[in-house]
Write a protein that holds these residues in place. Sequence first.
Motif, PDB file in Angstrom:
ATOM      1  N   GLU A 191     -28.136 -73.463 -28.182  1.00 16.23           N
ATOM      2  CA  GLU A 191     -27.693 -72.242 -28.869  1.00 16.23           C
ATOM      3  C   GLU A 191     -27.828 -72.397 -30.382  1.00 16.23           C
ATOM      4  O   GLU A 191     -28.224 -71.456 -31.081  1.00 16.23           O
ATOM      5  N   SER A 238     -31.601 -72.434 -31.265  1.00 15.49           N
ATOM      6  CA  SER A 238     -32.259 -71.134 -31.101  1.00 15.49           C
ATOM      7  C   SER A 238     -32.016 -70.196 -32.280  1.00 15.49           C
ATOM      8  O   SER A 238     -32.728 -69.206 -32.441  1.00 15.49           O
ATOM      9  N   LYS A 239     -31.033 -70.506 -33.108  1.00 18.95           N
ATOM     10  CA  LYS A 239     -30.733 -69.649 -34.264  1.00 18.95           C
ATOM     11  C   LYS A 239     -31.490 -70.061 -35.521  1.00 18.95           C
ATOM     12  O   LYS A 239     -31.361 -69.422 -36.573  1.00 18.95           O
ATOM     13  N   LYS A 269     -31.071 -68.349 -21.477  1.00 19.41           N
ATOM     14  CA  LYS A 269     -30.325 -67.356 -22.261  1.00 19.41           C
ATOM     15  C   LYS A 269     -30.556 -67.533 -23.762  1.00 19.41           C
ATOM     16  O   LYS A 269     -30.485 -66.561 -24.524  1.00 19.41           O
ATOM     17  N   ASN A 270     -30.825 -68.767 -24.174  1.00 22.86           N
ATOM     18  CA  ASN A 270     -30.994 -69.034 -25.599  1.00 22.86           C
ATOM     19  C   ASN A 270     -32.455 -69.170 -26.021  1.00 22.86           C
ATOM     20  O   ASN A 270     -32.724 -69.514 -27.168  1.00 22.86           O
ATOM     21  N   ASP A 298     -34.680 -65.178 -23.241  1.00 24.24           N
ATOM     22  CA  ASP A 298     -33.910 -63.944 -23.379  1.00 24.24           C
ATOM     23  C   ASP A 298     -33.809 -63.493 -24.836  1.00 24.24           C
ATOM     24  O   ASP A 298     -33.503 -62.322 -25.101  1.00 24.24           O
ATOM     25  N   ARG A 299     -34.044 -64.396 -25.761  1.00 22.03           N
ATOM     26  CA  ARG A 299     -33.977 -64.088 -27.199  1.00 22.03           C
ATOM     27  C   ARG A 299     -35.354 -63.949 -27.836  1.00 22.03           C
ATOM     28  O   ARG A 299     -35.463 -63.834 -29.061  1.00 22.03           O
TER      29      ARG A 299
END
Length: 354
Positions: free
Chosen positions: A292, A295-296, A318-319, A322-323
């Motif tokens: 997470e 991914s930022k 999800k990280n 999906d992003r």
Amino acid sequence: MKLSRETVSLLEDIERRIDPETEDQFIEDWRDFLFDRFDGEIFHPARKKLSVSSVDIPSVHINDALDDYDLMLRSELQAVSRNLSTPDSTICVRANYGSAIMASVFGAEIYKMPRESNTLPTTRPLNDTELIRELVERGIPDLNNGFGRQVFEFAEFMAEAFEKYPKIKKYCEFYHPDTQGPLDISELLWGGDMFYAMYDESELVHAMMSLVTDTYTTFIDKWYSEYPNDNEIKPHWSHIYHRGRIVLRNDSAMNLSPELYTEFSAPYDAALLDRFDGGVVHFCGRGEHYIEILSKIPKLYAINMSQPHLNDMETIYKNTVDRGIKIVGFNVGWAEKTKKRVGAFHSNLAAYSI
């Protein structure tokens, strides 16, 4: 330069076998995937036309290649030759001195593996905090230390060899050497004591990470100044193309808590991704605990992971997919097994028949 008869035979065979139309289409398919023009679920690139080699040359032992540019070139060309007969493999080459390159530039002792293992070398860690302090005080080392000189000399040797072969020169790209990433390099240099120092001498750890990041930048700047590549996408290993200019290895991050990754690794990963117009982060082992945070980071275009069975893949998906962050070079079996998840992969996963 002097090339052996075997190496010349490989060059001539590969030049004959490269089909420009096939390679152009293969690269264009990858470009469509990386720039969100692919609308399938799992991207599994396929070379339309395969070609089998007409020469049979014995494999090169990696320990021999480390000390002989002709053998190193032959070893790389043998991989290219195999990949031309494989649907989903890239054709590209590197100065193949393994994960030890950057640590050796800092002066770590090179350790060549026992011959029976036929495996790339590593370095012995310093295991001495005072020596790390001295490295920090000395600043960026001479890039010709350790394997540094051989990396650039071999690339020059390879470029000269390719000059007579226009299709090889165009389609068989150099990708940047295995320069690892700031955290991996620091652990290779420092050893396991680095993890204790994150608690006991955090300022020194940051100073070391900053020095390693600056040295990485200087090394890759030199690489791209001598071997420029302005293509929108670049190959790496034998199974991916990617956006951006670098692939960072982050295997050591599996040892960090999310909090330690945030403090001691993420800022340096982010600095390099920003400096080199983005790229990919690779990790072996677990990454679910810091994905997470990773991914930022701006300009993280993709991740590459080798052991999905060690991760909670729903957390990874999800990280990433999906992003809008790609997963490249993923195991096709795992992709097929999990493609029925809600939302699937949003056309952001590239699988490879590993």
